[in-house]
Each structure stands twice: as structure tokens, then as C-alpha cells.
Design a protein around this motif. Sequence first.
Motif, short mmCIF file in Angstrom:
data_model
loop_
_atom_site.label_atom_id
_atom_site.label_comp_id
_atom_site.label_asym_id
_atom_site.label_seq_id
_atom_site.Cartn_x
_atom_site.Cartn_y
_atom_site.Cartn_z
N LEU A 163 -9.77 8.95 4.47
CA LEU A 163 -9.77 8.29 5.73
C LEU A 163 -9.35 6.76 5.58
N GLU A 164 -10.14 6.11 4.28
CA GLU A 164 -9.95 4.73 4.18
C GLU A 164 -8.20 4.46 4.07
N GLN A 165 -7.61 5.39 3.05
CA GLN A 165 -6.45 5.05 2.70
C GLN A 165 -5.44 5.45 4.01
N VAL B 218 14.79 0.04 9.39
CA VAL B 218 14.71 1.53 9.71
C VAL B 218 14.29 2.22 8.37
N ALA B 219 14.89 1.73 7.21
CA ALA B 219 14.72 2.65 5.87
C ALA B 219 13.06 2.22 5.54
N LYS B 220 12.99 1.02 5.68
CA LYS B 220 11.30 0.62 5.45
C LYS B 220 10.25 1.46 6.13
N THR B 221 10.76 1.43 7.58
CA THR B 221 9.66 2.22 8.57
C THR B 221 9.68 3.67 8.17
N LYS B 222 10.86 4.20 7.65
CA LYS B 222 10.79 5.77 7.54
C LYS B 222 9.97 5.93 6.07
N ARG B 223 10.23 5.00 4.98
CA ARG B 223 9.36 5.26 3.85
C ARG B 223 7.77 5.02 4.23
N MET B 224 7.42 4.07 5.25
CA MET B 224 5.76 4.00 5.26
C MET B 224 5.57 5.20 6.17
N GLU B 225 6.40 5.57 7.12
CA GLU B 225 5.95 6.82 7.80
C GLU B 225 5.93 8.04 6.71
N ALA B 226 6.59 8.29 5.76
CA ALA B 226 6.58 9.22 4.62
C ALA B 226 5.13 9.28 3.96
N GLU B 227 4.68 7.90 3.67
CA GLU B 227 3.47 7.73 2.95
C GLU B 227 2.40 8.18 4.07
N VAL C 283 0.91 -1.14 0.04
CA VAL C 283 -0.03 -0.03 -0.16
C VAL C 283 0.88 1.21 -0.09
N LYS C 284 0.75 2.14 -0.93
CA LYS C 284 1.29 3.29 -1.05
C LYS C 284 0.36 4.61 -1.21
N PHE C 285 0.90 5.83 -0.88
CA PHE C 285 -0.08 6.76 -0.89
C PHE C 285 -0.42 7.16 -2.51
N LYS C 286 -1.72 7.13 -2.62
CA LYS C 286 -2.39 7.72 -3.86
C LYS C 286 -3.44 8.80 -3.74
N LYS C 287 -3.32 9.88 -4.69
CA LYS C 287 -4.23 10.82 -4.50
C LYS C 287 -5.66 10.17 -4.35
N THR C 288 -6.26 10.94 -3.50
CA THR C 288 -7.80 10.54 -3.17
C THR C 288 -8.71 11.89 -3.60
N TRP C 289 -10.03 11.54 -3.66
CA TRP C 289 -10.83 12.47 -4.26
C TRP C 289 -11.91 12.72 -3.32
N SER C 290 -11.86 12.19 -2.27
CA SER C 290 -13.06 12.20 -1.17
C SER C 290 -12.69 12.18 0.25
N CYS D 286 -0.25 11.21 3.24
CA CYS D 286 -1.85 11.18 3.65
C CYS D 286 -2.23 12.24 4.54
N ASN D 287 -1.49 12.46 5.61
CA ASN D 287 -1.98 13.45 6.69
C ASN D 287 -1.88 14.64 6.11
N ALA D 288 -0.84 15.04 5.18
CA ALA D 288 -0.83 16.40 4.35
C ALA D 288 -1.94 16.58 3.49
N GLU D 289 -2.66 15.45 2.91
CA GLU D 289 -3.50 15.48 1.85
C GLU D 289 -4.95 15.83 2.77
N MET D 290 -4.86 15.22 3.80
CA MET D 290 -6.31 15.46 4.55
C MET D 290 -6.12 16.82 5.18
N ALA D 291 -5.05 17.48 5.42
CA ALA D 291 -5.06 18.75 5.81
C ALA D 291 -5.46 19.84 4.65
N THR D 292 -4.90 19.41 3.43
CA THR D 292 -5.18 20.26 2.34
C THR D 292 -6.65 20.14 1.82
N LEU D 293 -7.20 19.15 1.96
CA LEU D 293 -8.78 18.73 1.70
C LEU D 293 -9.37 19.69 2.67
#
Length: 575
Positions: free
Chosen positions: A71-73, A157-166, A59-66, A170-177
Motif C-alpha cells: 500500500l505504501e509503495q 507520453v513515454a514517461k507517463t506510460k512507464r509510470m503507469e506501467a509501474e 520511485v520504481k516498482f519493487k517487490k514487497t513482502w507485506s 503494483c496493482n497486479a502485485e496487490m491482487a496476487t497478494l
Amino acid sequence: MAGGAGLLSGQQAADISLKGMDLLPHAQGNGPQSFVDVKQAEIRCRAVLQQLPPMEGSVKFKKTWSIEEALEQHQCLMKQHDLQSSIGNNHVRVRKLQVEFARLGAQRAATTLRELQLSTSTSSSQRIDAAIFEASEAANKLRLATELCRIEEERFVAKTKRMEAEIEKCNAEMATLKEAIDDVSRGGGPRVAGMHPDHESGLETVAKEERKFFYCSDCKLGGHGQRFCSYLLRRPNWRVYPSEKWFEDKNGQVSFCPLGKRGVDFTDETYFSRIAMHIKGRIWLEDKRKLYEFVPDLMPLTFVIRDQQWIGAPPPPEAPGAEPMPWFVKETDRNWGTSVVCCAKPEECMGLAKPNATYVVQKHIPKPLLYYNGEKCHIKFYNLLVGCADGVTWKLYTYKDGYLSISPKPWTPHDLSKDTQVTIIRTKRINDWPHWPEVYPKCKRGVQEVVRRAAEQGKLEGRNKIQFEIISADYIVTEDKEVYLLEFNTGPVLKDPDDSPDVHDAGMVEGALHIIEPWEGGNEDLWDFVFECKGVPPKQAGRIPEDDFDEHAFALPCIVFVVEGVVVVVVVVVV
């Protein structure tokens, strides 16, 4: 001393068990504690590593439209983070166990060698050499286990950082919405023709030149709506405005609209959009029968079958000794060659028609211009048609590049197979085709004449907002470089760089959107302005055009009208 170096207490053994699996096999002994069998422990560790799932979250971040999609992502990304973190921790724990076991083995081998060296009187040189070799091997195993553990920890550690970045995306997108919702609710959205301003909340919509951001929504109608949104969002001042469920018809088909039924700058649901992405009157272009009604001189001679009956005169029988040419039977409202069938004689066409369907029947153009190895080919010619907001002015642009669709087999009039007669897939760019410089102006003039007649005859209908559409025209060329228009596709295939890095249409799409909605970082790419013409003024200016709603929007019998800017739907129920 040798035994003490390899000894683990019961508490240590409990601490390093993994999910109830004891990785510490014990040798038999009479003492209160038994020695760890290091070799068996190493084997068990390797077996456990092979059984552990890899740390590979999909599962990677993908632009959402609602809001719901966002929230589901976020929930999926958090679950993935928890699961993959647990898997990664287990990998690291087993690697650390391997290091400990390797250290025990190295200590035991070193102790054994030291004892042999101290008892030189009773130890043979062979035993000492064997102990030296064993100590060296144990030291190498310890170094390898330590290095593998370090690599595993770094990977974790690298994988954890990538997941946290995703998750952060998502958090930034919800704030922008949320910011988009707040901005539009305060009057920061566009003025959409046909929609009433939000007087109830006492807000007036901000003028376009004063707005900080512009908004697009995906109402999931299909076509190129989401694609156009994605390209607009590459501009620094465009944002997603979320969509929501509008209603559901009796067949379970769901329609969507911008959240709160607000107007936005661009969406595929025309009523809520400042810019309409569908040309009103497009049916006159995409329906082959309707197209032939007003431009018969630009197309092959065409006959019509409806419900297994000829409409008008049928095609005459072939003259004796006439050169054989295939006949094509095409459903009028389907494109991309999905409904094309071939036959050898006009008398066979009726047998290919199905009940309750309409077809156009055309004879193959004589002496077609073939590709290098004798294959049939046709041109995919791209056009940008723009209806201005005055409801009268029409502008046409044509794209200087395009594609050739080439059949996989050499052409012959006797082979009626689709591989020989029907060209569908865009095969290659057309810009290096030697005939293109001569053929391009003729294709351009043909589309210009279609648009001119359609506008003057009122077949293209104006709106009280700008409307546009990217439309492809299929042309076939003869040996003497004459061109024949076969059909228009109002939803042509378009490729993006992410899906097709080598051959894509990003420049075409970006250039078209710049023409429609200019911005300082854009350009028109290879779009060629052809002409501007005037059409028939809209018949009922100020009312909602009937096709401003998707055709499935009102499946029940109903009347749609506007009262003081409010959409009123009256559903007719027969009791």
C-alpha cells in the motif's frame, strides 16, 4: 500589417502564463494592445525551462513482502505520477509557447520582407538582403522549436506510460497478494510440521501434490531468507504470502510472521516454514572453539583465551632460533576476519584479548602455498548441508567451483599488517587455479569428516522437517598441498546477478534450492553429492525445537510450549 501579425490579446497572454510568471514581455506602445517582444519572450522561455525540475521520477516498482509495504509503495507511485505529470505538462506548455513565439517571429519577418519587396523604389538592396536573412533565421527557429516541442511531447507520453506501467505492476502485485491470502485461508497452504491444521475453520490443508501454488514469506530476520525467496519466486508456481508484525520486545525490536500466523512453504522464521533454512546445531560449526573440540586433527593447533585467561594449557614459548611465524588471535563467534589481530610471539597474544570475550589462538601454517606474485591466499569452499525430515538422515554436497581470497600485498612472516596476513574478500573464481583439481578432493574429504562426526555425536540435531544451509569453509593450503580448515561461515557472502553481473552465485543458489525443492525447470548446477550419514534421533520429537524461533523473539523471561498444536508463551513477571 506588420504590427497585426505579432499581436496577442490580453486573454491569450493570460492563457499562456505559467504559475503566475508572465512570459510575454511587451514593447511600449500607445495602442490598446502592445506588441509582444518575441526575442525577450524566447529568452524568458529558455530561463523557465532551466528552472523547471526534470521529469525523472526515482520511485520504481519493487517487490514487497507485506500488505503495508504494498500500500505504501502504491501511494508513492501515485504521488510520483501526479507530480511528474504536472512537471511534464509544464515542460510541454513552455515548448508550445516557444513554438508560438517562433511563429510570431517568422510571421513578422515574412511581413517585413514582403513590405520591403513591394516598395522597391524606396528600399535598398542591403535592407532587402537583411530582411531575407532575418526571415530565413526565423523560419529555422520555428522548425527547431516545433521539433523540440515534438520531442518533449513524446518524452512526456513515454514517461507517463512507464509510470503507469509501474503502477500497474503494483496493482497486479496487490491482487496476487489477496489471491494468496484467500488461497491459504481456504486450506491451499502447506502442511508445516509442528503446526496444527486449521480445524477451527473446518479446513484441511491440501496435499502438496494437489496444490496449485507454493508460498514464501520474508519475516525480515536477515541472512539469506529474502534472497532465497526471490529465487523461488522465479518459478512459475511460487507466490509471495505477506508477512505482518508478530510482536515487539521491550527494546523495540519487531518480529514478523506470515499473515495470520499461517504456515508457508518457505520463510526465514523456522516455526512457520515447511522448509527450515537454518541447521539446528550450527553453533558447532560456526564457533571456532566448539569446532576444534571435535575436529582438532583437521585444523591448525588451537589454544583458547576466555575473559583474559587461558583455558587449558597456553602455547609454549618459541624455541630459540625458530623460524618466525605470525600468531592470530580471533574471537570465536565472529567471522569474515572482522576480529582477527596478529602478533609475533605467543606471549603477546594475551595482551590482545578483551575482557568478557572468548578467543582462539593459532600459529600461522608453515610454508603456505602462495599466489603467483607471492601473495597469501585461502580458499572459500562452499557446502550444502541438508537435514532430512526424518530427523536422522544428513546429506552433504560440495560446490565444484569456489573463490580465492588473495591478500593485496606479498606475504612475509615479518609483516604483521592485515593487508599481508588476513585474507577476507573473495578475489577471484578458483576454477582456473592450477592447484584446484588436486586440492578440491582434500577439502571435500575434510568437510565430510566434520559432518560425519557432528552427526554421529549429536551435535547436528534433526528436525521433523527438512532443513538446509549453504555454508562456506575457509581452507589454507601448504606448499606440499596439505589443507587446513580454518573456520566455517554459516552466512557466507553470496552475490546476485543484479548486483554483480560479471561474478555472481546465482547458479549455486538455484542449484541448492533445486536439491531442496526440486522442480522440472531446475538443475543441481555444480553441486557434487558427497555422502549421506545417520545422526542421533531428535530427543523430543513433536515439540517445537527451541531454535525454531529467532533468538530475539522472546526477550522477556518466558516458557514456550505447545497445547494441541497451539503455541503458548508464558511470560514470567517478578513482582
